[in-house]
Scaffold this motif. Structure first.
Motif, PDB file in Angstrom:
ATOM      1  N   ILE A  98      -3.623   5.065   5.256  1.00  0.00           N
ATOM      2  CA  ILE A  98      -2.957   4.080   4.405  1.00  0.00           C
ATOM      3  C   ILE A  98      -3.908   2.914   4.179  1.00  0.00           C
ATOM      4  N   ILE A  99      -4.108   2.556   2.926  1.00  0.00           N
ATOM      5  CA  ILE A  99      -5.045   1.485   2.582  1.00  0.00           C
ATOM      6  C   ILE A  99      -4.337   0.445   1.719  1.00  0.00           C
ATOM      7  N   ALA A 100      -4.411  -0.805   2.154  1.00  0.00           N
ATOM      8  CA  ALA A 100      -3.821  -1.891   1.374  1.00  0.00           C
ATOM      9  C   ALA A 100      -4.711  -2.199   0.177  1.00  0.00           C
ATOM     10  N   LEU A 101      -4.103  -2.356  -0.979  1.00  0.00           N
ATOM     11  CA  LEU A 101      -4.870  -2.625  -2.193  1.00  0.00           C
ATOM     12  C   LEU A 101      -5.424  -4.042  -2.236  1.00  0.00           C
ATOM     13  N   ARG A 102      -4.658  -4.999  -1.721  1.00  0.00           N
ATOM     14  CA  ARG A 102      -5.115  -6.381  -1.717  1.00  0.00           C
ATOM     15  C   ARG A 102      -4.315  -7.187  -0.703  1.00  0.00           C
ATOM     16  N   GLY A 103      -4.786  -8.405  -0.449  1.00  0.00           N
ATOM     17  CA  GLY A 103      -4.072  -9.299   0.453  1.00  0.00           C
ATOM     18  C   GLY A 103      -3.296 -10.316  -0.358  1.00  0.00           C
ATOM     19  N   GLY A 104      -3.580 -11.600  -0.090  1.00  0.00           N
ATOM     20  CA  GLY A 104      -2.853 -12.659  -0.796  1.00  0.00           C
ATOM     21  C   GLY A 104      -1.878 -13.334   0.146  1.00  0.00           C
ATOM     22  N   TRP A 105      -0.610 -13.056  -0.047  1.00  0.00           N
ATOM     23  CA  TRP A 105       0.447 -13.568   0.844  1.00  0.00           C
ATOM     24  C   TRP A 105       1.671 -12.679   0.689  1.00  0.00           C
ATOM     25  N   PHE A 145      11.525  -5.430   7.825  1.00  0.00           N
ATOM     26  CA  PHE A 145      11.955  -4.201   7.158  1.00  0.00           C
ATOM     27  C   PHE A 145      11.096  -2.987   7.520  1.00  0.00           C
ATOM     28  N   LEU A 146      10.143  -3.164   8.433  1.00  0.00           N
ATOM     29  CA  LEU A 146       9.292  -2.044   8.826  1.00  0.00           C
ATOM     30  C   LEU A 146       9.992  -1.171   9.860  1.00  0.00           C
ATOM     31  N   ASP A 147       9.803   0.139   9.734  1.00  0.00           N
ATOM     32  CA  ASP A 147      10.398   1.109  10.644  1.00  0.00           C
ATOM     33  C   ASP A 147       9.384   1.415  11.749  1.00  0.00           C
ATOM     34  N   PHE A 148       9.367   0.576  12.784  1.00  0.00           N
ATOM     35  CA  PHE A 148       8.365   0.707  13.838  1.00  0.00           C
ATOM     36  C   PHE A 148       8.489   2.024  14.605  1.00  0.00           C
ATOM     37  N   ALA A 149       9.699   2.533  14.747  1.00  0.00           N
ATOM     38  CA  ALA A 149       9.889   3.799  15.463  1.00  0.00           C
ATOM     39  C   ALA A 149       9.200   4.946  14.729  1.00  0.00           C
ATOM     40  N   THR A 150       9.376   5.003  13.413  1.00  0.00           N
ATOM     41  CA  THR A 150       8.721   6.049  12.620  1.00  0.00           C
ATOM     42  C   THR A 150       7.215   5.864  12.609  1.00  0.00           C
ATOM     43  N   ILE A 151       6.769   4.637  12.507  1.00  0.00           N
ATOM     44  CA  ILE A 151       5.331   4.358  12.505  1.00  0.00           C
ATOM     45  C   ILE A 151       4.697   4.805  13.816  1.00  0.00           C
ATOM     46  N   LYS A 152       5.360   4.535  14.929  1.00  0.00           N
ATOM     47  CA  LYS A 152       4.812   4.911  16.233  1.00  0.00           C
ATOM     48  C   LYS A 152       4.734   6.425  16.393  1.00  0.00           C
ATOM     49  N   LYS A 153       5.689   7.134  15.807  1.00  0.00           N
ATOM     50  CA  LYS A 153       5.688   8.600  15.905  1.00  0.00           C
ATOM     51  C   LYS A 153       4.633   9.236  15.006  1.00  0.00           C
ATOM     52  N   ASN A 154       4.154   8.489  14.023  1.00  0.00           N
ATOM     53  CA  ASN A 154       3.214   9.042  13.043  1.00  0.00           C
ATOM     54  C   ASN A 154       1.989   8.140  12.900  1.00  0.00           C
ATOM     55  N   PRO A 155       1.194   7.996  13.967  1.00  0.00           N
ATOM     56  CA  PRO A 155       0.033   7.102  13.887  1.00  0.00           C
ATOM     57  C   PRO A 155      -0.978   7.570  12.842  1.00  0.00           C
ATOM     58  N   LYS A 156      -1.355   6.662  11.960  1.00  0.00           N
ATOM     59  CA  LYS A 156      -2.298   6.974  10.884  1.00  0.00           C
ATOM     60  C   LYS A 156      -3.264   5.819  10.697  1.00  0.00           C
ATOM     61  N   VAL A 157      -4.399   6.120  10.109  1.00  0.00           N
ATOM     62  CA  VAL A 157      -5.371   5.081   9.781  1.00  0.00           C
ATOM     63  C   VAL A 157      -4.733   4.068   8.841  1.00  0.00           C
ATOM     64  N   LEU A 158      -4.867   2.787   9.185  1.00  0.00           N
ATOM     65  CA  LEU A 158      -4.401   1.695   8.331  1.00  0.00           C
ATOM     66  C   LEU A 158      -5.562   0.731   8.152  1.00  0.00           C
ATOM     67  N   LEU A 159      -5.921   0.440   6.904  1.00  0.00           N
ATOM     68  CA  LEU A 159      -7.100  -0.379   6.610  1.00  0.00           C
ATOM     69  C   LEU A 159      -6.745  -1.536   5.692  1.00  0.00           C
ATOM     70  N   GLY A 160      -7.267  -2.722   6.011  1.00  0.00           N
ATOM     71  CA  GLY A 160      -7.077  -3.892   5.169  1.00  0.00           C
ATOM     72  C   GLY A 160      -7.497  -5.148   5.911  1.00  0.00           C
ATOM     73  N   TYR A 161      -7.492  -6.287   5.244  1.00  0.00           N
ATOM     74  CA  TYR A 161      -7.835  -7.556   5.899  1.00  0.00           C
ATOM     75  C   TYR A 161      -7.150  -8.704   5.163  1.00  0.00           C
TER      76      TYR A 161
END
Length: 348
Positions: free
Chosen positions: A111-118, A126-142
């Motif tokens: 998963i790659i974020a297109l841009r930052g900002g705010w 609203f994030l589903d932390f349980a699902t995220i933890k079960k499906n660890p994937k590369v996440l890139l951004g700054y």
């Protein structure tokens, strides 16, 4: 019940209640074991999401898609990427939905974020932390993605990557870093590149300035200083005990950098650290006139008394040649060389 018995019972109830609140707060800021995502490979699919600011032009999305295709990746675009809600790329719930969907999608590998900002702070509830933890994937951004990297690490242990977003400049140096770290899972030293000005007699750009000499080991956390400080007092700021903190910023007055570091100090976070690496503060010019401070003077004020390895000038932040840093990975900081050495692979 007489008055004395009532007071004793009330006091005991208050102590129990306060103890529960302290325990809950402590639990929310304890270290979570690192969870490593699977490495990317040629032909994998990455999802492009816009968790913060809206894209200015559709052509930015086209350029991002073509950049990752050039890396040998397939691209899936989030459903709400081109939405607009004020200065956000869609409503808070819809921006979060794209992230949740990407983690839940078995066909998406990164998963790659297109841009930052705010805006990333607003989607945390609203994030589903349980699902995220079960499906660890590369996440890139700054930049504003600092919120996601640190919030997900605190709640799920997910190792993620602080580096160029989709609309950033992607050149051969960035492609090589991504392949070396996220495709190959290499353990190597992250340091500044030599100055490309062949006529210069010495290094002029990306110079390291050592604040406290020495080396130390710890897990890497951090990101944009302004955004990271906005998480103080919330359950999304990672535990800082024994961590190596990396920070950077852009277009901030020196007094604001002073304010943010003061906040971390007053919250008791700086004294918990094992080391500090400051990257670039792009367009952060000293105040003109009598009484102004330089960045180095501000850093010395806060970092010198800690006695831990600390340097400034690392090649990461709002710069074209933005090094990728793996958040949650154990590293060794060398403040004299201005380097971070990976002690474990950031991907499985």
């Amino acid at each position: 019940m007489d008055r004395r018995t009532f007071v004793k019972a009330s006091t005991l109830g208050m102590l129990v209640s306060q103890s529960s609140l302290v325990s809950a707060a402590t639990a929310s800021h304890t270290s979570t074991p690192s969870v490593f995502p699977k490495r990317l490979k040629q032909g994998d699919t990455v999802a492009l999401v816009a968790p913060a600011g809206a894209l200015d032009q559709k052509v930015e999305l086209d350029i991002a898609i073509e950049s990752f295709q050039a890396l040998g990746l397939k691209v899936k675009v989030g459903k709400h990427v081109l939405d607009r809600d004020g200065y956000f790329a869609g409503t808070d719930k819809n921006r979060a939905a794209d992230i949740n969907d990407a983690f839940a999608d078995k066909n998406v590998n990164g998963i790659i974020a297109l841009r930052g900002g705010w805006g990333c702070n607003r989607i945390l509830p609203f994030l589903d932390f349980a699902t995220i933890k079960k499906n660890p994937k590369v996440l890139l951004g700054y930049s504003d993605i600092t919120t996601l990297l640190n919030g997900l690490y605190q709640h799920t242990g997910l190792v993620s990557f602080h580096g160029p977003v989709g609309i950033s400049y992607w050149g051969q140096d960035q492609a090589q870093q991504m392949r070396r770290m996220i495709f190959d899972g290499g353990k190597f030293t992250i340091e500044n590149q030599p100055d490309k000005d062949q006529n210069a007699l010495t290094q002029r750009r990306n110079r390291i300035q050592t604040i406290n000499s020495g080396s130390a080991e710890g897990r890497l956390v951090g990101g944009n200083l302004t955004v990271l400080t906005s998480l103080v007092g919330t359950p999304y700021l990672p535990d800082m005990q024994g961590k190596i903190l990396f920070i950077e910023d852009v277009s901030e007055s020196i007094y604001r950098i002073d304010r943010y570091l003061s906040t971390l100090q007053l919250a008791g976070k700086l004294e918990q650290l094992a080391g500090i690496a400051f990257g670039q503060c792009a367009d952060c010019n000293p105040e003109k006139g009598y009484g102004g401070f330089t960045l180095l003077q501000i850093f010395e004020h806060y970092f010198k008394p800690l006695g831990i390895p600390a340097f400034m000038g690392g090649q990461f932040g709002h710069v074209r040649d933005n090094n990728i840093l793996p958040l949650g990975v154990k590293v060794r900081i060398d403040a004299d060389k201005g380097s971070l050495t990976l002690l474990e692979s950031p991907v499985t």
